[in-house]
Structures are given as C-alpha cells and as structure tokens.
Scaffold this motif. Structure first.
Motif, PDB file in Angstrom:
ATOM      1  N   ASN A   2       1.016  -1.129   0.038  1.00 27.84           N
ATOM      2  CA  ASN A   2      -0.130  -0.063  -0.094  1.00 27.84           C
ATOM      3  C   ASN A   2       0.841   1.328   0.271  1.00 27.84           C
ATOM      4  OD1 ASN A   2      -2.544  -1.321   0.275  1.00 27.84           O
ATOM      5  ND2 ASN A   2      -2.460  -1.598   2.258  1.00 27.84           N
ATOM      6  N   LYS A   3       0.515   2.137  -0.752  1.00 22.25           N
ATOM      7  CA  LYS A   3       1.154   3.440  -1.009  1.00 22.25           C
ATOM      8  C   LYS A   3       0.167   4.583  -0.784  1.00 22.25           C
ATOM      9  CE  LYS A   3       4.877   1.963  -3.889  1.00 22.25           C
ATOM     10  NZ  LYS A   3       5.683   1.877  -5.119  1.00 22.25           N
ATOM     11  N   THR A   4       0.608   5.600  -0.115  1.00 19.54           N
ATOM     12  CA  THR A   4      -0.250   6.817  -0.239  1.00 19.54           C
ATOM     13  C   THR A   4      -0.317   7.582  -1.473  1.00 19.54           C
ATOM     14  OG1 THR A   4       1.443   8.385   0.579  1.00 19.54           O
ATOM     15  CG2 THR A   4       0.517   6.988   2.359  1.00 19.54           C
ATOM     16  N   PHE A   5      -1.110   8.328  -1.562  1.00 23.60           N
ATOM     17  CA  PHE A   5      -1.303   9.356  -2.893  1.00 23.60           C
ATOM     18  C   PHE A   5      -0.073  10.005  -2.991  1.00 23.60           C
ATOM     19  CE2 PHE A   5      -3.022  12.913  -5.126  1.00 23.60           C
ATOM     20  CZ  PHE A   5      -3.436  12.250  -6.170  1.00 23.60           C
ATOM     21  N   ILE A   6       0.446  10.720  -1.932  1.00 20.81           N
ATOM     22  CA  ILE A   6       1.942  11.537  -2.193  1.00 20.81           C
ATOM     23  C   ILE A   6       3.002  10.428  -2.490  1.00 20.81           C
ATOM     24  CG2 ILE A   6       3.285  12.876  -0.551  1.00 20.81           C
ATOM     25  CD1 ILE A   6       0.855  14.341  -1.366  1.00 20.81           C
ATOM     26  N   GLU A   7       2.973   9.435  -1.809  1.00 17.27           N
ATOM     27  CA  GLU A   7       4.090   8.505  -2.302  1.00 17.27           C
ATOM     28  C   GLU A   7       3.943   8.085  -3.814  1.00 17.27           C
ATOM     29  OE1 GLU A   7       5.091   6.072   1.889  1.00 17.27           O
ATOM     30  OE2 GLU A   7       3.347   5.226   0.721  1.00 17.27           O
ATOM     31  N   TYR A   9       2.626  10.025  -5.797  1.00 20.50           N
ATOM     32  CA  TYR A   9       3.103  11.118  -6.748  1.00 20.50           C
ATOM     33  C   TYR A   9       4.612  11.423  -6.731  1.00 20.50           C
ATOM     34  CZ  TYR A   9       3.813  16.007  -7.641  1.00 20.50           C
ATOM     35  OH  TYR A   9       4.167  17.444  -7.865  1.00 20.50           O
ATOM     36  N   ASN A  10       5.297  11.219  -5.664  1.00 17.13           N
ATOM     37  CA  ASN A  10       6.524  11.361  -5.562  1.00 17.13           C
ATOM     38  C   ASN A  10       7.503  10.560  -6.224  1.00 17.13           C
ATOM     39  OD1 ASN A  10       6.494  13.860  -3.898  1.00 17.13           O
ATOM     40  ND2 ASN A  10       6.473  12.587  -1.909  1.00 17.13           N
TER      41      ASN A  10
END
Length: 79
Positions: A2-7, A9-10
C-alpha cells in the motif's frame, strides 16, 4: 504494498522526463557529458562533424539539418 497518494506522486515525479532521457541517450551515444549535450541544445556549443554524424546516424536524420544556424569555430563554439 500500500502506498499513499503522496508516495505515488513522488514516485512518479522522480522518474526522468522524456527530455532528460533524450539528453542521457545523446550523451551515451556520443561519449560526451550530459552538460555538453545541454550546451549543444542551448546553442552555446556545436559538436564537431564526427559527433554530428553519430547523432544523425542514430536518429536517422540528415546531418546538415541538425545544427542549421551554427558553424563550429576552432573552440567548438558558435561564430
């Protein structure tokens, strides 16, 4: 995983752009630095005839059209 939305994007932002990939490719085929390739792109320098022929052959284009407004001088820069 699982990755965050920010992760996400980065991760995407850290990938090289097509322009960066082009510069790296030209540097690789000409055995010149990426800084030198950027100088050619900016019009601050012009590669010698041998390097121009390598670029033209690689991209299957006419060598005469690669740097139409520039004539190399003895230092490799524009006149």
């Amino acid at each position: 995983m699982n990755k965050t939305f920010i992760e996400l994007y980065n991760e995407s932002k850290s990938k090289p752009t097509p322009a960066q990939e082009f510069v790296a490719e030209v540097a690789r085929i000409t055995h010149r630095s990426e800084t030198t390739v950027r100088m050619w792109l900016a019009g601050n320098q012009v590669p010698d005839s041998l390097v121009q022929s390598v670029i033209a052959d690689h991209f299957n284009v006419d060598m005469a059209g690669l740097f139409p407004d520039a004539e190399p001088n003895e230092e490799g820069g524009r006149q």
